[in-house]
Scaffold this motif. Sequence first.
Motif, PDB file in Angstrom:
ATOM      1  N   TYR A  86      51.579  38.454  32.951  1.00 35.97           N
ATOM      2  CA  TYR A  86      51.457  37.401  33.964  1.00 35.97           C
ATOM      3  C   TYR A  86      50.014  36.957  34.209  1.00 35.97           C
ATOM      4  N   ILE A  87      49.060  37.575  33.558  1.00 39.41           N
ATOM      5  CA  ILE A  87      47.663  37.177  33.755  1.00 39.41           C
ATOM      6  C   ILE A  87      47.422  35.833  33.075  1.00 39.41           C
ATOM      7  N   ASP A  88      46.917  34.907  33.858  1.00 42.59           N
ATOM      8  CA  ASP A  88      46.600  33.567  33.363  1.00 42.59           C
ATOM      9  C   ASP A  88      45.158  33.570  32.859  1.00 42.59           C
ATOM     10  N   PRO A  89      44.945  33.289  31.564  1.00 42.63           N
ATOM     11  CA  PRO A  89      43.577  33.332  31.034  1.00 42.63           C
ATOM     12  C   PRO A  89      42.640  32.300  31.684  1.00 42.63           C
ATOM     13  N   LYS A  90      43.204  31.285  32.335  1.00 43.82           N
ATOM     14  CA  LYS A  90      42.366  30.276  33.002  1.00 43.82           C
ATOM     15  C   LYS A  90      42.049  30.642  34.447  1.00 43.82           C
ATOM     16  N   ALA A  91      42.694  31.687  34.965  1.00 44.02           N
ATOM     17  CA  ALA A  91      42.500  32.091  36.360  1.00 44.02           C
ATOM     18  C   ALA A  91      41.311  33.028  36.492  1.00 44.02           C
ATOM     19  N   PHE A  92      40.778  33.114  37.708  1.00 41.11           N
ATOM     20  CA  PHE A  92      39.821  34.158  38.035  1.00 41.11           C
ATOM     21  C   PHE A  92      40.657  35.357  38.442  1.00 41.11           C
ATOM     22  N   VAL A  93      40.522  36.448  37.697  1.00 39.84           N
ATOM     23  CA  VAL A  93      41.353  37.634  37.903  1.00 39.84           C
ATOM     24  C   VAL A  93      40.550  38.688  38.647  1.00 39.84           C
ATOM     25  N   SER A 138      35.358  30.027  48.891  1.00 43.39           N
ATOM     26  CA  SER A 138      34.610  28.764  48.877  1.00 43.39           C
ATOM     27  C   SER A 138      33.837  28.594  47.582  1.00 43.39           C
ATOM     28  N   GLU A 139      33.165  29.661  47.155  1.00 46.43           N
ATOM     29  CA  GLU A 139      32.393  29.601  45.902  1.00 46.43           C
ATOM     30  C   GLU A 139      33.295  29.336  44.709  1.00 46.43           C
ATOM     31  N   LYS A 140      34.445  29.988  44.665  1.00 51.62           N
ATOM     32  CA  LYS A 140      35.376  29.767  43.550  1.00 51.62           C
ATOM     33  C   LYS A 140      35.851  28.315  43.545  1.00 51.62           C
ATOM     34  N   SER A 141      36.096  27.781  44.707  1.00 47.55           N
ATOM     35  CA  SER A 141      36.544  26.390  44.811  1.00 47.55           C
ATOM     36  C   SER A 141      35.463  25.426  44.330  1.00 47.55           C
ATOM     37  N   VAL A 142      34.225  25.656  44.755  1.00 49.59           N
ATOM     38  CA  VAL A 142      33.102  24.806  44.350  1.00 49.59           C
ATOM     39  C   VAL A 142      32.903  24.863  42.836  1.00 49.59           C
ATOM     40  N   LEU A 143      33.140  26.030  42.253  1.00 45.38           N
ATOM     41  CA  LEU A 143      32.976  26.195  40.809  1.00 45.38           C
ATOM     42  C   LEU A 143      34.158  25.635  40.010  1.00 45.38           C
ATOM     43  N   GLY A 144      35.153  25.107  40.709  1.00 50.46           N
ATOM     44  CA  GLY A 144      36.283  24.485  40.021  1.00 50.46           C
ATOM     45  C   GLY A 144      37.417  25.437  39.680  1.00 50.46           C
ATOM     46  N   THR A 145      37.384  26.630  40.231  1.00 50.09           N
ATOM     47  CA  THR A 145      38.479  27.574  39.996  1.00 50.09           C
ATOM     48  C   THR A 145      39.724  27.063  40.718  1.00 50.09           C
ATOM     49  N   SER A 146      40.810  26.902  39.982  1.00 48.82           N
ATOM     50  CA  SER A 146      42.030  26.395  40.602  1.00 48.82           C
ATOM     51  C   SER A 146      43.068  27.490  40.841  1.00 48.82           C
ATOM     52  N   ARG A 147      42.854  28.678  40.252  1.00 48.84           N
ATOM     53  CA  ARG A 147      43.795  29.784  40.431  1.00 48.84           C
ATOM     54  C   ARG A 147      43.021  31.095  40.489  1.00 48.84           C
ATOM     55  N   ILE A 148      43.357  31.887  41.495  1.00 45.67           N
ATOM     56  CA  ILE A 148      42.828  33.247  41.612  1.00 45.67           C
ATOM     57  C   ILE A 148      44.023  34.180  41.565  1.00 45.67           C
ATOM     58  N   SER A 177      39.943  46.108  32.572  1.00 46.49           N
ATOM     59  CA  SER A 177      39.011  45.468  31.632  1.00 46.49           C
ATOM     60  C   SER A 177      39.237  43.965  31.540  1.00 46.49           C
ATOM     61  N   LEU A 178      40.432  43.505  31.879  1.00 48.72           N
ATOM     62  CA  LEU A 178      40.735  42.072  31.828  1.00 48.72           C
ATOM     63  C   LEU A 178      40.319  41.336  33.108  1.00 48.72           C
ATOM     64  N   ALA A 179      39.995  42.097  34.133  1.00 41.88           N
ATOM     65  CA  ALA A 179      39.631  41.489  35.409  1.00 41.88           C
ATOM     66  C   ALA A 179      38.229  40.891  35.355  1.00 41.88           C
ATOM     67  N   ASP A 180      38.074  39.735  35.980  1.00 40.59           N
ATOM     68  CA  ASP A 180      36.761  39.101  36.108  1.00 40.59           C
ATOM     69  C   ASP A 180      35.940  39.747  37.216  1.00 40.59           C
ATOM     70  N   GLY A 181      36.627  40.406  38.125  1.00 39.30           N
ATOM     71  CA  GLY A 181      35.972  41.076  39.230  1.00 39.30           C
ATOM     72  C   GLY A 181      36.902  42.111  39.827  1.00 39.30           C
ATOM     73  N   LYS A 182      36.318  42.998  40.618  1.00 39.97           N
ATOM     74  CA  LYS A 182      37.101  44.023  41.314  1.00 39.97           C
ATOM     75  C   LYS A 182      36.665  44.018  42.767  1.00 39.97           C
ATOM     76  N   ILE A 183      37.633  44.170  43.655  1.00 40.16           N
ATOM     77  CA  ILE A 183      37.296  44.292  45.066  1.00 40.16           C
ATOM     78  C   ILE A 183      37.919  45.557  45.628  1.00 40.16           C
ATOM     79  N   SER A 184      37.265  46.084  46.653  1.00 41.82           N
ATOM     80  CA  SER A 184      37.737  47.273  47.340  1.00 41.82           C
ATOM     81  C   SER A 184      37.775  46.975  48.829  1.00 41.82           C
ATOM     82  N   PHE A 185      38.813  47.438  49.473  1.00 44.66           N
ATOM     83  CA  PHE A 185      38.915  47.272  50.914  1.00 44.66           C
ATOM     84  C   PHE A 185      38.465  48.520  51.665  1.00 44.66           C
ATOM     85  N   SER A 186      38.321  49.646  50.932  1.00 50.12           N
ATOM     86  CA  SER A 186      37.934  50.890  51.592  1.00 50.12           C
ATOM     87  C   SER A 186      37.814  51.992  50.547  1.00 50.12           C
ATOM     88  N   ASP A 187      37.139  53.072  50.926  1.00 50.70           N
ATOM     89  CA  ASP A 187      37.157  54.272  50.101  1.00 50.70           C
ATOM     90  C   ASP A 187      38.493  55.000  50.240  1.00 50.70           C
TER      91      ASP A 187
END
Length: 159
Positions: free
Chosen positions: A66-73, A93-103, A119-129
């Motif tokens: 289901y990973i879309d290669p055009k999305a920011f993952v 906001s930054e993703k929108s300004v950069l033209g990202t249409s899908r996250i 490894s396929l992710a463009d970024g990783k986020i954490s909400f807590s330890d």
Amino acid sequence: MAVDILCVGKIKEKYWNDAILEYSKRLSRYVKLNIIEVQDEKTPDNAPLSVEEKIKEKEGSKLIKYIDPKAFVCALAINGKRYSSTGFADFFSEKSVLGTSRIQFIIGGSLGLSDEVLSLADGKISFSDMTFPHQMMRVILLEQIYRAYRIINGEPYHK
């Protein structure tokens, strides 16, 4: 903007489903939200690490479809970047300004995400330890996306 949440497992508890439905409804005025669930694998009690890795790989293979290669993952991972609520709003906001249409946000099952998915992710986020049940994490993520869009639009939201 389209926001996909790719996640492992179905939500069985009514209270989690009610919260997910409520935040999905609230978010509908800001984003096109898609929640994509893949079936989780049964984990035997006291499974050795090698079995746990195979389970993560199986779940990961299902998510990768289901990973879309055009999305920011963006994978949710304990070692990911942390944001304040305003920082998370800036992220959108930054993703929108950069033209990202899908996250696409990816939430793993009880064992986490496979190395291949990470490894396929463009970024990783954490909400807590801390570790949260994946059902709860889905609600927390939806609430924070909703909060981010309220902040972006200058609308009041409790602090």
